[in-house]
Motif scaffolding. Structure first.
Motif, short mmCIF file in Angstrom:
data_model
loop_
_atom_site.label_atom_id
_atom_site.label_comp_id
_atom_site.label_asym_id
_atom_site.label_seq_id
_atom_site.Cartn_x
_atom_site.Cartn_y
_atom_site.Cartn_z
N ALA A 38 18.58 6.30 -12.67
CA ALA A 38 17.28 6.23 -12.51
C ALA A 38 17.00 5.10 -12.36
O ALA A 38 15.37 4.19 -11.37
N SER A 39 17.29 3.53 -12.57
CA SER A 39 17.08 2.63 -12.96
C SER A 39 17.25 1.76 -12.28
O SER A 39 16.64 1.28 -11.36
N THR A 40 17.92 1.90 -11.73
CA THR A 40 18.08 1.07 -10.58
C THR A 40 17.70 1.95 -8.71
O THR A 40 16.66 1.44 -8.18
N PHE A 41 17.04 3.47 -9.07
CA PHE A 41 16.27 3.23 -8.20
C PHE A 41 15.12 2.81 -8.63
O PHE A 41 13.69 3.09 -7.18
N TYR A 42 14.27 3.04 -9.90
CA TYR A 42 13.17 2.81 -10.13
C TYR A 42 12.95 0.94 -9.20
O TYR A 42 11.98 0.82 -8.90
N THR A 43 13.57 0.61 -9.64
CA THR A 43 13.56 -1.00 -9.21
C THR A 43 13.91 -0.78 -8.09
O THR A 43 13.09 -1.64 -7.60
N ASP B 224 6.81 -4.13 -3.31
CA ASP B 224 6.81 -5.42 -3.27
C ASP B 224 6.45 -5.53 -1.42
O ASP B 224 6.17 -6.40 -0.84
N LYS B 225 8.02 -5.17 -0.75
CA LYS B 225 8.16 -5.70 0.10
C LYS B 225 6.37 -5.12 1.34
O LYS B 225 6.56 -5.54 2.25
N LEU B 226 6.38 -4.07 0.84
CA LEU B 226 5.43 -3.06 1.78
C LEU B 226 4.49 -3.55 1.92
O LEU B 226 3.31 -4.63 2.47
N GLN B 227 4.02 -4.59 0.73
CA GLN B 227 2.23 -5.19 0.10
C GLN B 227 2.59 -6.92 1.68
O GLN B 227 1.54 -7.35 1.69
N HIS B 228 4.00 -7.71 1.19
CA HIS B 228 3.80 -8.46 2.11
C HIS B 228 3.62 -8.54 3.38
O HIS B 228 2.62 -9.03 3.48
N GLU B 229 4.02 -7.42 3.92
CA GLU B 229 4.17 -6.57 5.07
C GLU B 229 2.80 -6.81 5.36
O GLU B 229 2.14 -6.91 7.02
N TYR B 230 2.09 -5.98 4.78
CA TYR B 230 0.88 -5.44 5.24
C TYR B 230 -0.13 -6.70 4.76
O TYR B 230 -1.11 -7.21 5.31
N ALA B 231 0.52 -7.63 3.64
CA ALA B 231 -0.47 -9.08 3.34
C ALA B 231 -0.63 -9.74 4.89
O ALA B 231 -1.39 -10.92 4.96
N ALA B 232 1.14 -10.12 5.03
CA ALA B 232 1.07 -10.62 6.41
C ALA B 232 -0.28 -10.01 7.60
O ALA B 232 -0.18 -11.34 8.76
N SER B 233 -0.58 -9.19 7.64
CA SER B 233 -1.05 -8.52 9.00
C SER B 233 -2.57 -8.92 9.00
O SER B 233 -3.38 -8.46 9.65
N ARG C 253 8.90 3.94 3.81
CA ARG C 253 9.29 5.32 3.66
C ARG C 253 10.33 5.28 4.17
O ARG C 253 11.20 6.01 3.04
N SER C 254 11.46 4.76 4.92
CA SER C 254 12.71 4.57 5.85
C SER C 254 13.71 4.55 4.52
O SER C 254 14.33 5.13 4.01
N THR C 255 12.77 2.67 3.84
CA THR C 255 13.11 2.05 2.78
C THR C 255 13.77 3.02 1.64
O THR C 255 15.20 3.37 0.96
N VAL C 256 13.31 4.52 0.83
CA VAL C 256 12.48 4.93 -0.31
C VAL C 256 13.43 5.97 0.64
O VAL C 256 14.37 6.30 -0.62
#
Length: 177
Positions: free
Chosen positions: A133-138, A145-154, A122-125
């Protein structure tokens, strides 16, 4: 059943009641498992709803600024839902099994890690520039991706609990199915 988890015993602002070194004190395993699953059910439903909303937001035609606000709101909702579930698990007490305090703390830490992962995203977004737009969506994709990694790591697998009575309770309690 998979529950996001960090294997540390940090409990955040809520407290897990200690004790229950054996089976003489604490909450009976079936009652504790029922409390845990009852707390997790609305949390999982809320996350599923938010995931569907996020996918719809990202595929609909909106401006980057609109998408940013929608995503910040959705991630904030997931953060709040995770905190509410974490507090309910903390309030469930300690199962009356060997290492019950450690097990309860792992569940609380699991939801704390999920809450924190959503907060980071949330803070990052919220801090992203929407001018391009292209830079934003990237950058949004990178944040997710980072959220998914942090979530999966737990992830904590209740099938691998060190307590046979709790494993049995999670397998038998209707609220956990």
């Amino acid at each position: 059943m998979m529950v996001p988890a960090v294997l540390s015993a940090g409990c955040g602002s809520g407290s897990v009641k200690s004790g229950a070194a054996g089976t003489g004190s604490g909450v009976p395993p079936t009652a504790w498992a029922k409390s845990v699953c009852t707390a997790l059910s609305p949390w999982r439903a809320r996350l599923a709803s938010l995931t569907g909303s996020t996918q719809a937001q990202l595929t609909s035609t909106t401006t980057p600024a609109q998408a940013k606000q929608n995503l910040v709101d959705l991630l904030g909702g997931a953060e709040s839902a995770s905190e509410a579930a974490r507090q309910k698990i903390a309030d469930a007490g300690t199962p009356a099994v060997d290492k019950g305090g450690e097990i309860a703390a792992r569940f609380v830490a699991s939801l704390q890690a999920a809450r924190d992962a959503y907060a980071h995203a949330r803070s990052t977004v919220a801090g992203l520039d929407t001018g391009n737009a292209s830079t934003f969506y990237t950058a949004v994709a990178s944040a997710f991706d980072k959220l998914q990694h942090e979530y999966a790591a737990s992830a904590l697998d209740t099938d691998k609990l060190s307590s046979a009575p709790l494993r049995q309770a999670f397998n038998e309690v209707p609220e956990c199915r």
